[in-house]
Design an enzyme around this catalytic site. Structure first.
Site, PDB file in Angstrom:
ATOM      1  N   GLU A 160      32.011  26.478  34.658  1.00 24.03           N
ATOM      2  CA  GLU A 160      31.344  25.299  34.144  1.00 24.03           C
ATOM      3  C   GLU A 160      29.641  25.691  33.840  1.00 24.03           C
ATOM      4  OE1 GLU A 160      32.502  22.530  36.920  1.00 24.03           O
ATOM      5  OE2 GLU A 160      33.216  21.089  35.180  1.00 24.03           O
ATOM      6  N   GLY A 190      32.963  25.083  38.981  1.00 23.53           N
ATOM      7  CA  GLY A 190      31.637  24.763  38.722  1.00 23.53           C
ATOM      8  C   GLY A 190      30.970  26.013  38.345  1.00 23.53           C
ATOM      9  N   ALA A 239      31.871  24.975  42.819  1.00 22.49           N
ATOM     10  CA  ALA A 239      31.131  24.046  43.630  1.00 22.49           C
ATOM     11  C   ALA A 239      31.420  24.403  45.094  1.00 22.49           C
ATOM     12  CB  ALA A 239      31.451  22.644  43.324  1.00 22.49           C
TER      13      ALA A 239
HETATM   14  N1  CO8 Z   1      33.114  27.056  47.951  1.00 23.48           N
HETATM   15  C1  CO8 Z   1      32.798  27.232  49.296  1.00 23.48           C
HETATM   16  N2  CO8 Z   1      33.150  28.623  49.749  1.00 23.48           N
HETATM   17  C2  CO8 Z   1      33.777  29.306  49.003  1.00 23.48           C
HETATM   18  C3  CO8 Z   1      33.848  29.054  47.598  1.00 23.48           C
HETATM   19  C4  CO8 Z   1      33.704  27.925  47.436  1.00 23.48           C
HETATM   20  N3  CO8 Z   1      33.950  27.367  45.894  1.00 23.48           N
HETATM   21  N4  CO8 Z   1      34.943  30.210  47.075  1.00 23.48           N
HETATM   22  C5  CO8 Z   1      34.900  30.941  48.133  1.00 23.48           C
HETATM   23  N5  CO8 Z   1      34.372  30.691  49.091  1.00 23.48           N
HETATM   24  C6  CO8 Z   1      34.248  31.374  50.313  1.00 23.48           C
HETATM   25  C7  CO8 Z   1      35.431  31.563  51.174  1.00 23.48           C
HETATM   26  O1  CO8 Z   1      35.664  30.345  51.928  1.00 23.48           O
HETATM   27  C8  CO8 Z   1      35.164  32.654  51.906  1.00 23.48           C
HETATM   28  O2  CO8 Z   1      34.536  32.253  53.368  1.00 23.48           O
HETATM   29  P1  CO8 Z   1      34.656  33.095  54.723  1.00 23.48           P
HETATM   30  O3  CO8 Z   1      34.515  34.322  54.440  1.00 23.48           O
HETATM   31  O4  CO8 Z   1      33.542  32.272  55.432  1.00 23.48           O
HETATM   32  O5  CO8 Z   1      35.985  32.795  54.851  1.00 23.48           O
HETATM   33  C9  CO8 Z   1      34.277  33.828  51.172  1.00 23.48           C
HETATM   34  O6  CO8 Z   1      33.700  32.619  50.332  1.00 23.48           O
HETATM   35  C10 CO8 Z   1      35.220  34.632  50.387  1.00 23.48           C
HETATM   36  O7  CO8 Z   1      36.052  34.166  49.738  1.00 23.48           O
HETATM   37  P2  CO8 Z   1      37.553  34.544  50.060  1.00 23.48           P
HETATM   38  O8  CO8 Z   1      37.738  35.231  51.252  1.00 23.48           O
HETATM   39  O9  CO8 Z   1      38.523  33.376  49.545  1.00 23.48           O
HETATM   40  O10 CO8 Z   1      37.856  35.818  48.914  1.00 23.48           O
HETATM   41  P3  CO8 Z   1      39.101  36.261  47.950  1.00 23.48           P
HETATM   42  O11 CO8 Z   1      38.817  37.507  47.465  1.00 23.48           O
HETATM   43  O12 CO8 Z   1      40.135  36.257  49.008  1.00 23.48           O
HETATM   44  O13 CO8 Z   1      39.305  35.249  46.875  1.00 23.48           O
HETATM   45  C11 CO8 Z   1      38.693  33.654  45.288  1.00 23.48           C
HETATM   46  C12 CO8 Z   1      38.473  35.009  46.002  1.00 23.48           C
HETATM   47  C13 CO8 Z   1      39.865  33.593  44.502  1.00 23.48           C
HETATM   48  C14 CO8 Z   1      37.392  33.311  44.395  1.00 23.48           C
HETATM   49  C15 CO8 Z   1      38.941  32.437  46.308  1.00 23.48           C
HETATM   50  O14 CO8 Z   1      37.571  32.488  47.167  1.00 23.48           O
HETATM   51  C16 CO8 Z   1      38.851  31.077  45.618  1.00 23.48           C
HETATM   52  O15 CO8 Z   1      39.892  30.637  45.304  1.00 23.48           O
HETATM   53  N6  CO8 Z   1      37.788  30.099  45.834  1.00 23.48           N
HETATM   54  C17 CO8 Z   1      37.865  28.890  45.456  1.00 23.48           C
HETATM   55  C18 CO8 Z   1      37.761  28.776  43.957  1.00 23.48           C
HETATM   56  C19 CO8 Z   1      37.656  27.391  43.471  1.00 23.48           C
HETATM   57  O16 CO8 Z   1      38.598  26.588  43.676  1.00 23.48           O
HETATM   58  N7  CO8 Z   1      36.759  27.089  42.799  1.00 23.48           N
HETATM   59  C20 CO8 Z   1      36.773  25.683  42.274  1.00 23.48           C
HETATM   60  C21 CO8 Z   1      36.012  24.615  43.279  1.00 23.48           C
HETATM   61  S1  CO8 Z   1      35.893  23.126  42.885  1.00 23.48           S
HETATM   62  C22 CO8 Z   1      34.764  22.777  41.677  1.00 23.48           C
HETATM   63  O17 CO8 Z   1      33.793  23.756  41.145  1.00 23.48           O
HETATM   64  C23 CO8 Z   1      34.568  21.606  41.032  1.00 23.48           C
HETATM   65  C24 CO8 Z   1      33.149  21.365  40.092  1.00 23.48           C
HETATM   66  C25 CO8 Z   1      33.024  20.124  40.019  1.00 23.48           C
HETATM   67  C26 CO8 Z   1      32.411  19.510  41.441  1.00 23.48           C
HETATM   68  C27 CO8 Z   1      32.152  17.955  41.265  1.00 23.48           C
HETATM   69  C28 CO8 Z   1      32.306  17.524  42.688  1.00 23.48           C
HETATM   70  C29 CO8 Z   1      32.469  16.116  42.791  1.00 23.48           C
END
Ligand code: CO8
Length: 259
Positions: free
Chosen positions: A114, A111, A66
Site C-alpha cells: 500500500e 501496508g 503494518a
Molecule cells: N509486522 C511485524 N513483524 C514482522 C512483520 C510484520 N508485518 N513481518 C515480518 N516481521 C518480523 C518477523 O516477526 C520476524 O521477527 P523475529 O525475527 O523477531 O521473529 C522478522 O520480521 C523476520 O521475519 P520472518 O522470520 O518471518 O522472515 P521470513 O523470511 O521467514 O518471511 C515474510 C518473510 C514472508 C515477509 C514473513 O515475515 C511474513 O509473512 N510477514 C508478514 C507479512 C504480512 O502479513 N504483512 C501484512 C501485515 S497486515 C497489514 O499490513 C495491514 C495494513 C493495514 C493495517 C490497518 C490496521 C488496522
C-alpha cells in the site's frame, strides 16, 4: 530527528529509508508518525527539493506490512481509526507536490504494498515481491489497498490477489502495471533517482499540477476536467511557462525557476 527513518540528501533528492530491518521494516505507529511528519507541513522545505525516494533498509524487504504486533488487540472502533489514520499518511504521500518514487528492494506486503502504491512511481528490484496477505490474518487491507490496487492493475487481477493473498514477483508486477521499472537488485535507488532527475528538469509548478490533476481523477466528487482547466490557467501565469516557450523558440534547454 527521526528514529525509524534514515534520511539522506543526494543533490536535492531526499532518499528516505525505512529502517527497522529486524522487523523487515514493518510500519509501527512510530514509523507512521515519522512518515506523517516528513510528508506533512513540517516536512522538508520544497525549495531545492527535486523529489523523494522511499526504500527499505537491508536486502530483504521494502516494508513487510503494518507491524502485526501492534494491532492484534484492536476492537472495531480502534481498528477503523487506525486504518483511517494510516490512510491519511498515505494520502499525504500521494498528494506530495514533488515526485515520490518507491524503490522496492524486497517484500512489499500489506501496508508495504500500500505504501509503494501511494508513491507516484515504483521501481522494483528483481527480487521484489508484492502482495496483500491481510486475509491470512483475518483482516483486509486498511491503508488503501482495496482501492489503489484496482486502479493500477484492474478489478480482475486485484480481486485475485486480495482474495488469495498470493504474492507476485517483480516481472509479473511490471506486466500487470503495478511497477514502472524492474532493475537488478541493488540498483533500485539509483534508478529512482534517475527518474527524479529527469522530472526535475521540467517546470516544478507544472509537475505539481499534474500530480494534483491525476489525483483528482480518483477523488470521488472531484471534477478533474474543471481542475485541469484551472491548473492549466495557473501554469499560464508562471514565469516558467514563458521561459519554456522562449527556450523552445530559441532552441535551447529551459531554465525553470519553479515560479
Ligand atoms: N509486522 C511485524 N513483524 C514482522 C512483520 C510484520 N508485518 N513481518 C515480518 N516481521 C518480523 C518477523 O516477526 C520476524 O521477527 P523475529 O525475527 O523477531 O521473529 C522478522 O520480521 C523476520 O521475519 P520472518 O522470520 O518471518 O522472515 P521470513 O523470511 O521467514 O518471511 C515474510 C518473510 C514472508 C515477509 C514473513 O515475515 C511474513 O509473512 N510477514 C508478514 C507479512 C504480512 O502479513 N504483512 C501484512 C501485515 S497486515 C497489514 O499490513 C495491514 C495494513 C493495514 C493495517 C490497518 C490496521 C488496522
Amino acid at each position: 530527528m527521526y528514529s525509524n527513518l534514515h534520511i539522506e540528501h543526494r543533490d536535492g533528492i531526499a532518499v528516505v529509508t525505512i529502517s527497522r530491518e529486524k522487523a523487515l521494516n514493518a510500519l509501527n505507529t512510530a514509523t507512521m508518525a515519522e512518515l506523517r511528519h516528513f510528508f506533512g507541513e513540517e516536512g522538508p522545505a520544497l525549495s531545492g527539493l527535486k523529489g523523494v525516494v522511499l526504500t527499505g533498509a537491508g536486502e530483504k524487504a521494502f516494508v513487510a506490512g503494518a507491524d502485526i504486533t501492534e494491532f492484534s488487540r484492536l476492537n472495531a472502533a480502534e481498528g477503523a481509526a487506525f486504518a483511517r489514520s494510516g490512510q491519511q499518511v498515505f494520502d499525504l504521500i500521494e498528494r506530495f507536490p514533488r515526485p515520490v518514487v518507491a524503490a522496492v528492494n524486497g517484500f512489499a506486503l500489506g501496508g508495504g504494498c500500500e505504501l509503494a502504491m501511494a508513491c507516484h512511481l515504483r521501481v522494483a528490484g528483481e527480487r521484489a515481491r508484492f502482495g496483500q496477505p491481510e486475509v491470512n490474518l483475518g483482516l483486509i487491507p486498511g491503508y488503501g489497498g482495496t482501492q489503489r490496487l484496482i486502479r493500477y492493475i484492474g478489478r480482475t487481477k486485484a480481486l485475485e490477489l486480495l482474495l488469495t493473498a498470493d504474492m507476485v514477483g517483480a516481472e509479473e508486477a511490471l506486466r500487470l502495471g503495478l511497477v514502472n521499472y524492474v532493475v537488478p537488485a541493488g540498483e533500485e535507488v539509483a534508478k529512482a533517482c534517475e527518474l527524479i532527475e529527469k522530472i526535475a528538469a521540467k517546470a516544478p509548478v507544472a509537475i505539481a499540477k499534474v500530480i494534483e490533476c491525476v489525483n483528482a481523477y480518483f477523488s470521488p466528487g472531484a471534477d478533474g476536467f474543471a481542475l485541469e482547466a484551472e491548473a492549466f490557467g495557473a501554469c499560464c501565469d508562471t514565469e516558467d511557462f514563458r521561459e519554456g516557450v522562449s527556450a523552445f523558440m530559441e532552441k535551447r534547454a529551459a531554465r525553470f525557476q519553479g515560479r
